[in-house]
Design an enzyme around this catalytic site. Structure first.
Site, PDB file in Angstrom:
ATOM      1  N   ARG A 227      -1.603 -12.345  -2.938  1.00 34.98           N
ATOM      2  CA  ARG A 227      -2.093 -13.243  -3.934  1.00 34.98           C
ATOM      3  C   ARG A 227      -1.198 -14.241  -4.334  1.00 34.98           C
ATOM      4  O   ARG A 227      -0.140 -13.907  -4.005  1.00 34.98           O
ATOM      5  CB  ARG A 227      -2.669 -12.100  -4.267  1.00 34.98           C
TER       6      ARG A 227
ATOM      7  N   TYR B 102       0.724  -1.247  -0.095  1.00 35.19           N
ATOM      8  CA  TYR B 102      -0.197  -0.043  -0.089  1.00 35.19           C
ATOM      9  C   TYR B 102       1.387   1.378   0.133  1.00 35.19           C
ATOM     10  O   TYR B 102       1.144   1.929   1.011  1.00 35.19           O
ATOM     11  CB  TYR B 102      -1.088  -0.034   1.306  1.00 35.19           C
TER      12      TYR B 102
ATOM     13  N   GLN C  79      -9.165 -13.624   3.073  1.00 29.55           N
ATOM     14  CA  GLN C  79      -9.198 -12.002   2.777  1.00 29.55           C
ATOM     15  C   GLN C  79      -9.805 -12.110   1.402  1.00 29.55           C
ATOM     16  O   GLN C  79      -8.773 -12.287   0.345  1.00 29.55           O
ATOM     17  CB  GLN C  79      -8.348 -11.109   3.169  1.00 29.55           C
TER      18      GLN C  79
END
Ligand SMILES: NC(=O)c1ccc[n+]([C@@H]2O[C@H](COP(=O)([O-])OP(=O)(O)OC[C@H]3O[C@@H](n4cnc5c(N)ncnc54)[C@H](OP(=O)(O)O)[C@@H]3O)[C@@H](O)[C@H]2O)c1
Length: 287
Positions: free
Chosen positions: A130, A54, A181
């Site tokens: 991911r 991020y 998530q």
């Protein structure tokens, strides 16, 4: 604040998603982001979701982790009950792009950097961000298992995982998978099978972009009339209704709405106290 469980840890039933404070479009004024994190803590939020990725480009890797560490350190009261959940496996080379590196070498190095930025001896919850098609999934999860065994991370989670990846990850982690998530919102409901599987396994399910994502969240009511109607009936925001609808799905669901303003995270946190009727919940399933 109502609570739920991630592994052995009690957290607020709504978490704070840190991404809007650190990627493109983030506030220019860092003080606004610190105030947002403090507003979340004031509201009783004890789960903050972040990631090393991020940030905007190679010059500010870990922007969000650093911001969260700074905000926690500057908060006037004890924050030892706050679970910071970070992730590794994505990279952001610049120009708005997102890349993947799920190699064990990268994950080990990324975890070491996150430990330093967060200023902790062990990361509370570390999530494999991911699946990387270039790396066998078992190899990436094997690296997460090693971090767990070495005590660099206290709990392990995965993100953007399908049903079989949830099974594989839990097996490789020796039954120690605590969270999944995945994207889930009124506009994106195709993770419902994973949400249900997590409920069956007693694993926390953290819906990401629960309000439809940074650029769509403010239009939720106009895009989803059913959520707007229930919101009007209760005199609350459609965003709050969305989060309450998710919470009602299973006791393992813990939404992590993103925020970059104190008022939005306060509004989202209040969703834990919004009780929707059986008929309203049924209508929202069809909305
Ligand atoms: N695992 C993954 O691959 C993945 C991918 C994406 C996101 N995530 C995580 O999930 C978190 C949430 O997703 P997201 O941030 O992409 O999208 P989101 O939560 O769907 O939407 C975020 C936006 O919603 C607005 N908002 C929040 N609460 C609101 C309320 N009560 N009323 C009106 N507007 C409200 C915020 O506006 P303001 O900015 O104006 O406050 C914020 O920019 C992220 O922050 C990140 O931690 C994970």
């Amino acid at each position: 604040m109502k609570t739920r469980r991630i592994g052995d840890t009690t957290v607020s039933a709504i978490g704070l998603g840190g991404m809007p404070m650190s990627i493109e479009g983030r506030p220019d004024d860092r003080r606004r982001s610190i105030a947002t994190i403090h507003a979340a803590l004031d509201a009783g939020i004890t789960l903050i979701d972040t990631a090393d990725a991020y940030h905007v480009d190679g010059t500010d890797i870990g922007h969000n982790e650093t911001l969260i560490a700074e905000a926690l350190a500057a908060y006037g009261s004890d924050t030892s009950d706050v679970l910071v959940a970070t992730k590794g496996g994505h990279t952001r080379p610049g120009g708005g792009s997102w890349d993947l590196d799920g190699s064990p070498d990268h994950l080990r190095a990324a975890c070491d950097e996150s430990l330093k930025r967060l200023g902790v001896a062990a990361i509370g919850l570390y999530q494999f961000h991911r699946p990387d098609p270039k790396v066998p999934y078992a190899e990436s999860i094997g690296a997460i298992r090693d971090l767990l065994d070495e005590g660099k991370i206290r709990m392990a989670g995965i993100s953007n995982a399908n049903l079989s990846q949830i099974e594989v990850a839990n097996e490789i982690l020796g039954g120690r998978l605590v969270s999944v998530q995945n994207e889930f919102s009124p506009a994106f409901r195709s993770s419902e099978p994973e949400l249900r599987q997590c409920a069956d396994m007693g694993i926390a399910f953290l819906p990401w972009s629960p309000l439809g994502g940074i650029s769509n969240a403010s239009d939720l009511g106009s895009q989803h009339a059913g959520f707007r109607d229930v919101a009007q009936a209760h005199g609350v925001s459609p965003q709050q209704v969305t989060l309450a609808w998710m919470l009602a799905k299973a006791p393992t669901v813990i939404p992590i709405p993103g925020s970059s303003r104190p008022e939005t995270i306060r509004d989202s946190a209040a969703a834990v106290d919004l009780e929707l009727t059986h008929d309203e919940l049924a209508a929202l399933e069809r909305a």
